[in-house]
Design an enzyme around this catalytic site. Structure first.
Site, PDB file in Angstrom:
ATOM      1  N   ASP A   1      41.233  36.958  31.913  1.00 61.06           N
ATOM      2  CA  ASP A   1      40.937  35.554  31.657  1.00 61.06           C
ATOM      3  C   ASP A   1      40.988  34.818  32.993  1.00 61.06           C
ATOM      4  O   ASP A   1      42.055  34.706  33.608  1.00 61.06           O
ATOM      5  CB  ASP A   1      41.954  34.993  30.668  1.00 61.06           C
ATOM      6  CG  ASP A   1      41.641  33.573  30.222  1.00 61.06           C
ATOM      7  OD1 ASP A   1      40.873  32.878  30.927  1.00 61.06           O
ATOM      8  OD2 ASP A   1      42.178  33.146  29.174  1.00 61.06           O
ATOM      9  N   HIS A   2      39.844  34.296  33.423  1.00 61.13           N
ATOM     10  CA  HIS A   2      39.776  33.666  34.744  1.00 61.13           C
ATOM     11  C   HIS A   2      40.565  32.360  34.794  1.00 61.13           C
ATOM     12  O   HIS A   2      40.769  31.797  35.888  1.00 61.13           O
ATOM     13  CB  HIS A   2      38.310  33.411  35.126  1.00 61.13           C
ATOM     14  CG  HIS A   2      37.997  33.838  36.521  1.00 61.13           C
ATOM     15  ND1 HIS A   2      38.794  33.521  37.600  1.00 61.13           N
ATOM     16  CD2 HIS A   2      36.960  34.559  37.030  1.00 61.13           C
ATOM     17  CE1 HIS A   2      38.260  34.020  38.702  1.00 61.13           C
ATOM     18  NE2 HIS A   2      37.145  34.668  38.392  1.00 61.13           N
ATOM     19  N   ARG A   3      41.029  31.869  33.661  1.00 64.62           N
ATOM     20  CA  ARG A   3      41.841  30.645  33.666  1.00 64.62           C
ATOM     21  C   ARG A   3      43.256  30.910  34.153  1.00 64.62           C
ATOM     22  O   ARG A   3      43.927  30.004  34.658  1.00 64.62           O
ATOM     23  CB  ARG A   3      41.893  30.035  32.261  1.00 64.62           C
ATOM     24  CG  ARG A   3      40.548  29.565  31.728  1.00 64.62           C
ATOM     25  CD  ARG A   3      40.672  29.119  30.275  1.00 64.62           C
ATOM     26  NE  ARG A   3      41.065  30.228  29.409  1.00 64.62           N
ATOM     27  CZ  ARG A   3      41.278  30.107  28.093  1.00 64.62           C
ATOM     28  NH1 ARG A   3      41.108  28.930  27.505  1.00 64.62           N
ATOM     29  NH2 ARG A   3      41.623  31.157  27.366  1.00 64.62           N
TER      30      ARG A   3
END
Length: 444
Positions: A414-416
């Site tokens: 998850d790039h968040r």
């Protein structure tokens, strides 16, 4: 005077809101004991036998086999003796480990009618998302509905499913197992003995809505495990901005280390356990990936415990059992727990608690004979490590070309929760441990 207690579909835990009735284990008029299983239901997580917390005579059942009921909807009613009080009537267990509703069961008085002896019940319909199916009428005595029978002597959910799909009534079979237990072989023999196949007994596959344009093809309902997987994967795709990085690694030394461990005696260590041990060590160095995003609070929640999920393909579909506190387990403990959960997945006896609560997933898709994949993250987790097959390939080792055992590793994240540098650092550490297992000694 006897009291009629209403038993509702209990809270099955882990956010489950409904269940499908697979098979009734009792009939109207049957005498049930406290905590006796009365119905087998299938949720999006597992197949469960639901025990009744009351002892007495079954006066009504709500719902036919195949009906989906919401949590809190009536399942059946039981007439208990006049001396039974609320505390004495039920065990309070309902489903051990699944969560028990705290609301007391509704009580109703049974008043005998004058001529026919049938019981009249003042039923108050509880609010429910959909109207409950009409209950089966109860007669004035247990003998009116035939001889009293106990639960069908079947343990395995697989046996029940084979019989259900083959259109067999298990009550008509005589088991060859201990104390009349019905085995899989009994069901298979009965199916072979049938003169002609019974159409329509399996899961409906060609159901077309009235008035819909005719189209060729087979329609398979998205329900049960398949429906839950579809919903979860769709949500993951909608909510998680994922990215994937991958690397090839020389697993020759890891395979040699495993062979050396298993050569000294004791329980055999599985390759999956060694990969899991590497995962937990990598997560200790990169805790950003052992987290989830609280979208309402706009916060990333990092977790201290590692509850490691692993993908397992079963006849019911893809499931992800969870190894609790994987970070605190050694290779032997991980091997034993993987074996236990895999067997439970195969037999369909995993509990909802064993299928939820994961913080990171290990996906060994190499067992399907493929090298790589870009898997979908198991929502709401933040990452998944994928492991391809280990195969001999040409590899430059110590400056010379050699044939080595090579594996492709991929990390979908998850790039968040982190940037590519963190994800790359995690994957590089995993690859280093695969290539040089001695690296793990620093963290053991």
């Amino acid at each position: 005077m006897a009291q009629v207690l209403e038993f509702k579909l209990p809270d099955l835990g882990e956010g489950l809101t409904e269940a499908e009735i697979v098979r009734w284990l009792v009939r109207v008029g049957d005498v049930v004991a406290i905590d006796q299983p009365v119905v087998e239901v299938e949720t999006a997580k597992a197949m469960v036998e639901v025990p009744c917390p009351y002892g007495g005579v079954v006066t009504a059942r709500f719902g036919e086999e195949g009906t989906e009921l919401p949590v809190g909807a009536p399942l059946l009613t039981v007439a208990v003796g006049p001396a039974t009080t609320g505390e004495e009537a039920g065990s309070g267990n309902v489903l051990v480990g699944y969560g028990t509703s705290e609301a007391p069961a509704r009580r109703r008085r049974v008043r005998a009618s004058g001529a026919n002896g049938h019981a009249k019940q003042a039923v108050r319909t509880p609010p429910a998302p959909a109207p409950a199916p009409a209950p089966e009428a109860a007669s004035g005595s247990a003998s009116a509905s035939g001889p009293v029978e106990g639960p069908v002597p079947v343990i395995s959910p697989l046996v029940r499913r084979l019989a259900r799909e083959g259109g067999l009534d298990l009550r008509e079979l005589t088991g060859s197992g201990p104390e009349g237990l019905i085995l899989r072989a009994d069901v298979e023999n009965a199916l072979r003995a049938k003169a002609a196949p019974v159409p329509g007994t399996a899961e409906p596959a060609t159901r077309v809505s009235p008035g819909a344009p005719a189209r060729d093809g087979i329609r398979v309902p998205l329900k049960g495990v398949r429906g839950a997987v579809a919903d979860k994967l769709s949500r993951s795709r909608r909510e998680i901005p994922d990215a994937t990085c991958w690397v090839d690694a020389d697993a020759t030394e890891l395979m040699r280390a495993r062979a050396a461990m298993n050569a000294v005696g004791g329980p055999k260590i599985s390759l999956l356990a060694l990969l899991a041990r590497i995962c937990t060590a990598a997560l200790a160095r990169h805790p950003e990936l052992n987290s989830y995003v609280d979208t309402e609070a706009r916060e990333v929640v990092r977790l201290e415990q590692v509850h490691l999920g692993f993908a397992a393909q079963t006849e019911r579909g893809l499931v992800v059992p969870v190894v609790r506190d994987a970070h605190a387990r050694d290779a032997e403990s991980l091997t034993a727990e993987f074996a236990r959960l895999t067997e439970s997945a195969r037999t369909g006896t995993l509990t909802p608690g064993e299928l939820t609560g994961g913080t990171f997933t290990l996906n060994n898709y190499g067992v399907f004979g493929v090298d790589g994949s870009t898997p979908i993250i198991n929502h709401p987790e933040a990452a998944m490590l994928g492991v391809g097959r280990i195969v001999p390939k040409p590899w430059v080792h110590e400056g010379e070309l050699a044939v080595r055992q090579v594996v492709q590793l991929s990390l979908t994240f998850d790039h968040r929760v982190c940037d590519g540098g963190t994800a790359g650092g995690f994957l590089r550490y995993v690859a280093d441990c695969v290539e040089q297992p001695a690296v793990l000694l620093r963290t053991m």
